[in-house]
Design an enzyme around this catalytic site. Structure first.
Site, PDB file in Angstrom:
ATOM      1  N   CYS A   2       0.824  -1.203   0.000  1.00 58.54           N
ATOM      2  CA  CYS A   2       0.000   0.000   0.000  1.00 58.54           C
ATOM      3  C   CYS A   2       0.864   1.262   0.000  1.00 58.54           C
ATOM      4  O   CYS A   2       1.945   1.284   0.573  1.00 58.54           O
ATOM      5  CB  CYS A   2      -0.877   0.031   1.233  1.00 58.54           C
ATOM      6  SG  CYS A   2      -1.869  -1.430   1.431  1.00 58.54           S
ATOM      7  N   ARG A  27       4.995   0.426  -6.227  1.00 58.32           N
ATOM      8  CA  ARG A  27       5.005  -0.451  -5.049  1.00 58.32           C
ATOM      9  C   ARG A  27       4.082  -1.647  -5.217  1.00 58.32           C
ATOM     10  O   ARG A  27       4.179  -2.606  -4.458  1.00 58.32           O
ATOM     11  CB  ARG A  27       4.567   0.351  -3.813  1.00 58.32           C
ATOM     12  CG  ARG A  27       5.526   1.460  -3.449  1.00 58.32           C
ATOM     13  CD  ARG A  27       4.872   2.462  -2.542  1.00 58.32           C
ATOM     14  NE  ARG A  27       4.667   1.969  -1.210  1.00 58.32           N
ATOM     15  CZ  ARG A  27       5.491   2.156  -0.197  1.00 58.32           C
ATOM     16  NH1 ARG A  27       6.597   2.833  -0.381  1.00 58.32           N
ATOM     17  NH2 ARG A  27       5.234   1.697   0.991  1.00 58.32           N
ATOM     18  N   TRP A  74      -2.792  -2.727  -1.641  1.00 55.82           N
ATOM     19  CA  TRP A  74      -2.354  -4.086  -2.009  1.00 55.82           C
ATOM     20  C   TRP A  74      -3.054  -4.997  -1.016  1.00 55.82           C
ATOM     21  O   TRP A  74      -2.767  -4.969   0.179  1.00 55.82           O
ATOM     22  CB  TRP A  74      -0.833  -4.167  -1.890  1.00 55.82           C
ATOM     23  CG  TRP A  74      -0.250  -5.451  -2.379  1.00 55.82           C
ATOM     24  CD1 TRP A  74       0.039  -5.785  -3.670  1.00 55.82           C
ATOM     25  CD2 TRP A  74       0.134  -6.576  -1.581  1.00 55.82           C
ATOM     26  NE1 TRP A  74       0.580  -7.046  -3.713  1.00 55.82           N
ATOM     27  CE2 TRP A  74       0.647  -7.556  -2.448  1.00 55.82           C
ATOM     28  CE3 TRP A  74       0.090  -6.860  -0.223  1.00 55.82           C
ATOM     29  CZ2 TRP A  74       1.115  -8.784  -2.013  1.00 55.82           C
ATOM     30  CZ3 TRP A  74       0.553  -8.085   0.226  1.00 55.82           C
ATOM     31  CH2 TRP A  74       1.062  -9.031  -0.673  1.00 55.82           C
ATOM     32  N   ASN A  98      -1.407   1.851   5.728  1.00 58.55           N
ATOM     33  CA  ASN A  98      -0.474   0.876   5.157  1.00 58.55           C
ATOM     34  C   ASN A  98       0.010   0.015   6.314  1.00 58.55           C
ATOM     35  O   ASN A  98       0.485   0.553   7.311  1.00 58.55           O
ATOM     36  CB  ASN A  98       0.701   1.621   4.504  1.00 58.55           C
ATOM     37  CG  ASN A  98       1.842   0.697   4.125  1.00 58.55           C
ATOM     38  OD1 ASN A  98       1.645  -0.511   3.999  1.00 58.55           O
ATOM     39  ND2 ASN A  98       3.016   1.245   3.940  1.00 58.55           N
ATOM     40  N   GLY A  99      -0.136  -1.303   6.210  1.00 59.21           N
ATOM     41  CA  GLY A  99       0.314  -2.178   7.289  1.00 59.21           C
ATOM     42  C   GLY A  99      -0.781  -3.167   7.659  1.00 59.21           C
ATOM     43  O   GLY A  99      -1.720  -3.387   6.888  1.00 59.21           O
ATOM     44  N   GLU A 478      18.416 -16.643  -8.459  1.00 60.15           N
ATOM     45  CA  GLU A 478      17.950 -15.295  -8.814  1.00 60.15           C
ATOM     46  C   GLU A 478      17.341 -15.298 -10.227  1.00 60.15           C
ATOM     47  O   GLU A 478      16.293 -14.686 -10.463  1.00 60.15           O
ATOM     48  CB  GLU A 478      19.131 -14.309  -8.713  1.00 60.15           C
ATOM     49  CG  GLU A 478      18.911 -12.920  -9.290  1.00 60.15           C
ATOM     50  CD  GLU A 478      17.785 -12.137  -8.647  1.00 60.15           C
ATOM     51  OE1 GLU A 478      17.173 -12.618  -7.683  1.00 60.15           O
ATOM     52  OE2 GLU A 478      17.484 -11.047  -9.155  1.00 60.15           O
ATOM     53  N   LYS A 482      13.486 -14.271 -11.130  1.00 58.46           N
ATOM     54  CA  LYS A 482      13.127 -13.225 -12.095  1.00 58.46           C
ATOM     55  C   LYS A 482      12.111 -13.768 -13.101  1.00 58.46           C
ATOM     56  O   LYS A 482      11.123 -13.108 -13.417  1.00 58.46           O
ATOM     57  CB  LYS A 482      14.358 -12.729 -12.875  1.00 58.46           C
ATOM     58  CG  LYS A 482      15.348 -11.873 -12.173  1.00 58.46           C
ATOM     59  CD  LYS A 482      14.905 -10.469 -11.864  1.00 58.46           C
ATOM     60  CE  LYS A 482      14.258 -10.413 -10.507  1.00 58.46           C
ATOM     61  NZ  LYS A 482      15.098 -10.008  -9.419  1.00 58.46           N
ATOM     62  N   GLU A 485       8.645 -14.300 -11.477  1.00 57.35           N
ATOM     63  CA  GLU A 485       7.973 -13.058 -11.098  1.00 57.35           C
ATOM     64  C   GLU A 485       7.298 -12.370 -12.271  1.00 57.35           C
ATOM     65  O   GLU A 485       6.188 -11.880 -12.138  1.00 57.35           O
ATOM     66  CB  GLU A 485       9.003 -12.053 -10.557  1.00 57.35           C
ATOM     67  CG  GLU A 485       9.459 -12.288  -9.174  1.00 57.35           C
ATOM     68  CD  GLU A 485      10.377 -11.167  -8.729  1.00 57.35           C
ATOM     69  OE1 GLU A 485      11.459 -10.995  -9.329  1.00 57.35           O
ATOM     70  OE2 GLU A 485      10.011 -10.466  -7.775  1.00 57.35           O
ATOM     71  N   HIS A 501      20.388 -35.804  -7.537  1.00 55.00           N
ATOM     72  CA  HIS A 501      19.679 -36.171  -6.301  1.00 55.00           C
ATOM     73  C   HIS A 501      18.189 -35.877  -6.395  1.00 55.00           C
ATOM     74  O   HIS A 501      17.532 -35.725  -5.366  1.00 55.00           O
ATOM     75  CB  HIS A 501      20.316 -35.456  -5.108  1.00 55.00           C
ATOM     76  CG  HIS A 501      21.747 -35.802  -4.942  1.00 55.00           C
ATOM     77  ND1 HIS A 501      22.170 -37.005  -4.397  1.00 55.00           N
ATOM     78  CD2 HIS A 501      22.870 -35.148  -5.321  1.00 55.00           C
ATOM     79  CE1 HIS A 501      23.495 -37.049  -4.426  1.00 55.00           C
ATOM     80  NE2 HIS A 501      23.935 -35.941  -4.983  1.00 55.00           N
ATOM     81  N   LYS A 601       6.402  -3.922  -4.544  1.00 55.83           N
ATOM     82  CA  LYS A 601       7.825  -3.567  -4.590  1.00 55.83           C
ATOM     83  C   LYS A 601       8.444  -3.552  -3.201  1.00 55.83           C
ATOM     84  O   LYS A 601       9.562  -3.984  -2.998  1.00 55.83           O
ATOM     85  CB  LYS A 601       7.965  -2.192  -5.253  1.00 55.83           C
ATOM     86  CG  LYS A 601       9.397  -1.680  -5.344  1.00 55.83           C
ATOM     87  CD  LYS A 601      10.186  -2.463  -6.360  1.00 55.83           C
ATOM     88  CE  LYS A 601      11.626  -2.032  -6.458  1.00 55.83           C
ATOM     89  NZ  LYS A 601      12.469  -3.107  -7.028  1.00 55.83           N
TER      90      LYS A 601
HETATM   91  C1  F6R Z   1      12.616  -9.759  -6.599  1.00 50.29           C
HETATM   92  C2  F6R Z   1      12.370  -8.743  -5.626  1.00 50.29           C
HETATM   93  C3  F6R Z   1      12.073  -9.155  -4.235  1.00 50.29           C
HETATM   94  C4  F6R Z   1      12.842  -8.253  -3.258  1.00 50.29           C
HETATM   95  C5  F6R Z   1      12.421  -8.555  -1.818  1.00 50.29           C
HETATM   96  C6  F6R Z   1      13.208  -7.753  -0.811  1.00 50.29           C
HETATM   97  O1  F6R Z   1      12.817  -9.240  -7.873  1.00 50.29           O
HETATM   98  O2  F6R Z   1      12.408  -7.589  -5.929  1.00 50.29           O
HETATM   99  O3  F6R Z   1      12.375 -10.491  -4.020  1.00 50.29           O
HETATM  100  O4  F6R Z   1      14.195  -8.457  -3.442  1.00 50.29           O
HETATM  101  O5  F6R Z   1      11.060  -8.272  -1.660  1.00 50.29           O
HETATM  102  O6  F6R Z   1      13.012  -6.381  -0.974  1.00 50.29           O
HETATM  103  P1  F6R Z   1      14.032  -5.337  -0.402  1.00 50.29           P
HETATM  104  O7  F6R Z   1      15.309  -5.522  -1.121  1.00 50.29           O
HETATM  105  O8  F6R Z   1      13.410  -4.007  -0.649  1.00 50.29           O
HETATM  106  O9  F6R Z   1      14.198  -5.643   1.063  1.00 50.29           O
END
Ligand code: F6R
Length: 606
Positions: A2, A27, A74, A98-99, A478, A482, A485, A501, A601
């Site tokens: 949010c 976000r 959100w 927010n929260g 990673e 990506k 996501e 395994h 985000k």
């Molecule tokens: C993946 C991504 C998330 C963030 C995670 C931590 O592309 O962006 O996995 O890495 O939510 O967020 P931060 O770095 O803001 O603590």
């Protein structure tokens, strides 16, 4: 997650609030709304979906008023419907939140018993009714807010307006960030400074438990005990203009292409041109540190996994790395004199923050590697070594990750030198290789069309496996994150040595397997895994250097040749092709790259 904006002044606030919400779009959200005070009543417009829906509603039914609050939601408690969208209001107050309010069920039961009728399924609406209840008892808005805050459990950032008080806007924070903006005859609040960038560059950040009264020409901040306090005003360097995509189709692509520059900026702050370290002073001596603990979430945690290899191999310093949401409840015993490193782009991730509180309670020194210098994590830390990635808007983290790697490698080298675990020539060679990375990434970016072409083949896959060994194992994880996501294709990152395994059972002619195999001590081992996949008809996508590709001795489906580099810095270089592969696969599938479904985000709730 949010986003909140609020504004009080003498001009109509609704268009400015909408603009602030657009700056918070990155976000992640699924509904939005704005409330203003007009002629003694609260006027609200809300809409599900993207902000354009809300904008259209505001065209059809404009909102007047010189004080107001706005929100992008959100969904946590209750579906993303209009009724659950914020602001939530009674006849007396409107609230954006927010929260998560953890005790909302008990509060709601109590308030319903007193006759309060709820219109949504949210925890947030409870706050509006709770404040109203205190107002009904004759308290002033300030008193009612202070009393309500003491009853709320959980995490929140709030914006509140009160009927009959057109001159007052209240903000509050516990657990979730809230920035307060100082204008000329105006005052603002926002989830971050970016939301307020065109309005002011004078920002104060509320501390844990603070709440603030905002008037057109004055701001009064109180601490958790309601005492009036001063909070430092920061002059932000954020541009007033909307941070744009430039010539790029998406923020994510722009941010991928920014990597050579921002890695270069980060390196310039931490090294000298003659390949020596120039790190900020730290409040501990690496020589005396018995153990390092690294915490983070998602991509940030994977940066931590890479760092584990660096600290252990280069500095001979044992490292434990854990996902913050696990670490915070694990009750891990922590050794005296230990250092905990938090890795976070936003510096606001709730689990990472909670993990740090635990580490702090265990007497650990806290070092933050964050991209937002004024963030909650940076403020909790004993020391911050910032990444210089600049604002990252695309939900999928790219440039934040590679700048995190840059900082973490410099930290590992500092520790290695302090502990006498590395000879001067090797340290210099690694730093030299690191300084070459921006130019080498540029070379990879110039070849993006080759990856774009491959992405068309990947777009139909149901599952994709990513394999890597040693320093490249976290990059395999990673890369798979990506892809998941932004393209919604199921993917898994595995250590190549684990193939036999279990995961090898998945290999058939439909299974693309992306193998990260840079030159170096582990190349031959990974090449054997490639042969095992190829022998079972798996489609190998090999990412290596020219010589690695030439010597693999197995039939591969696609090769991506990268410049040769020192094995120690390979994670930085090999991150880029997996980012591009995920990006172009998402493009081929037509997904919303910058705001993928369900993702936020900055994850400011648990
Ligand atoms: C993946 C991504 C998330 C963030 C995670 C931590 O592309 O962006 O996995 O890495 O939510 O967020 P931060 O770095 O803001 O603590």
């Amino acid at each position: 997650m949010c986003g909140i904006v609020g504004m009080i002044g003498s001009r109509p606030v609704s268009p400015l609030l909408l603009d602030g919400l657009r700056r918070l779009e990155y976000r992640g959200y699924d509904s939005a709304g704005i409330a203003t005070l007009t002629n003694g009543v609260i006027d609200i417009r809300r809409a599900t979906g993207k902000l354009d829906q809300l904008a259209q509603r505001l065209v059809d039914q404009p909102l007047a008023g010189h004080v107001g609050i706005g929100h992008t939601r959100w969904a946590t408690h209750g579906k993303p419907t209009e009724a659950n969208a914020h602001p939530h209001a009674t006849a007396k107050v409107a609230v954006v939140h927010n929260g998560i309010i953890e005790n909302y069920r008990a509060l709601r039961t109590e308030l319903e018993a007193k006759g309060h009728a709820f219109a949504s399924e949210t925890d947030s609406e409870t706050i509006a009714h709770l404040i109203t209840d205190y107002l009904d008892q004759g308290l002033t808005p300030q008193q009612a807010t202070a009393a309500s805050l003491k009853r709320l459990e959980g995490a929140f950032a709030l914006g509140i307006v009160f009927v009959g008080h057109n001159d007052l806007l209240i903000g509050a924070r516990r657990g979730s960030p809230l920035a307060i903006g100082f204008g000329d005859g105006e005052a603002y609040l926002g989830s971050d400074a970016l939301a307020l960038a065109p309005l002011t560059n004078r920002i104060a950040y509320l501390e844990e438990g603070d709440w603030a009264e905002l008037y057109a020409g004055k701001i009064i901040i109180h601490d958790a005990a309601d005492k009036i306090v001063d909070r430092k005003i920061h002059i932000t360097a954020l541009s007033g203009a909307m941070i744009g995509k430039g010539q790029y189709r998406h923020f994510m692509l722009k941010e991928i292409f920014e990597q050579p520059a921002v890695i270069g900026d980060t390196l310039s702050a931490l090294t000298t041109p003659d390949d020596a370290l120039a790190m900020p002073p730290l409040p501990f001596d690496w020589k005396d540190v018995p153990r390092v603990t690294i915490v983070g979430c998602g991509t940030a945690c994977y940066a931590g996994v890479v760092a584990k290899y660096w600290f252990e191999q280069l500095a001979r310093l044992p490292v434990e790395v854990d996902i913050a949401s696990e670490f915070r409840y694990r009750e891990a015993p922590m050794q005296a004199g230990g250092v905990t490193i938090a890795v976070s782009q936003s510096g606001e991730t709730a689990d990472t923050l909670a993990a740090l509180h635990y580490a702090k309670s265990q007497g650990q020194k806290i070092l933050a590697v964050v991209n937002v210098p004024q963030s909650s994590i940076a403020r909790l830390a004993d020391v911050t070594v910032p990444t210089m990635a600049g604002p990252e808007i695309g939900v999928a983290s790219t440039k934040a990750f590679t700048t995190q790697l840059t900082v973490l490698l410099c930290l590992a080298l500092t520790a290695a030198q302090a502990r006498g675990a590395i000879d001067a020539a090797r340290a210099k060679a690694i730093l030299h290789a690191l300084r070459e990375i921006p130019a080498q990434i540029n070379a990879v970016l110039r070849d993006e069309h080759h990856i774009q072409e491959l992405a068309h083949h990947l777009a139909d896959a149901r599952d994709v496996l990513y394999l890597g060994r040693g320093l490249l194992y976290p990059i395999a994880m990673e890369g798979s994150l990506k892809l998941k996501e932004i393209s919604y294709i199921h993917a898994e990152g595995y250590p190549a040595g684990e193939l036999k395994h279990g995961p090898i059972a998945l290999i058939d002619e439909n299974m693309p397997v992306v193998v990260l195999a840079p030159g170096g001590a582990l190349y031959e081992k990974t090449a054997s895994n490639i042969q095992e996949v190829a022998a079972r008809g798996g489609k190998v996508i090999m990412i290596s250097d020219k010589s690695g590709i030439a010597h693999v001795g197995a039939k591969t489906f696609w090769n991506i040749a990268l410049p040769e580099t020192d094995a120690a810095v390979a994670p930085l270089l090999y991150s880029v092709p997996v980012q591009l592969l995920a990006y172009y696969t998402a493009i081929a599938k037509g997904t919303d790259v910058d705001q993928p479904r369900n993702l936020a985000k900055s994850v400011t709730v648990e």
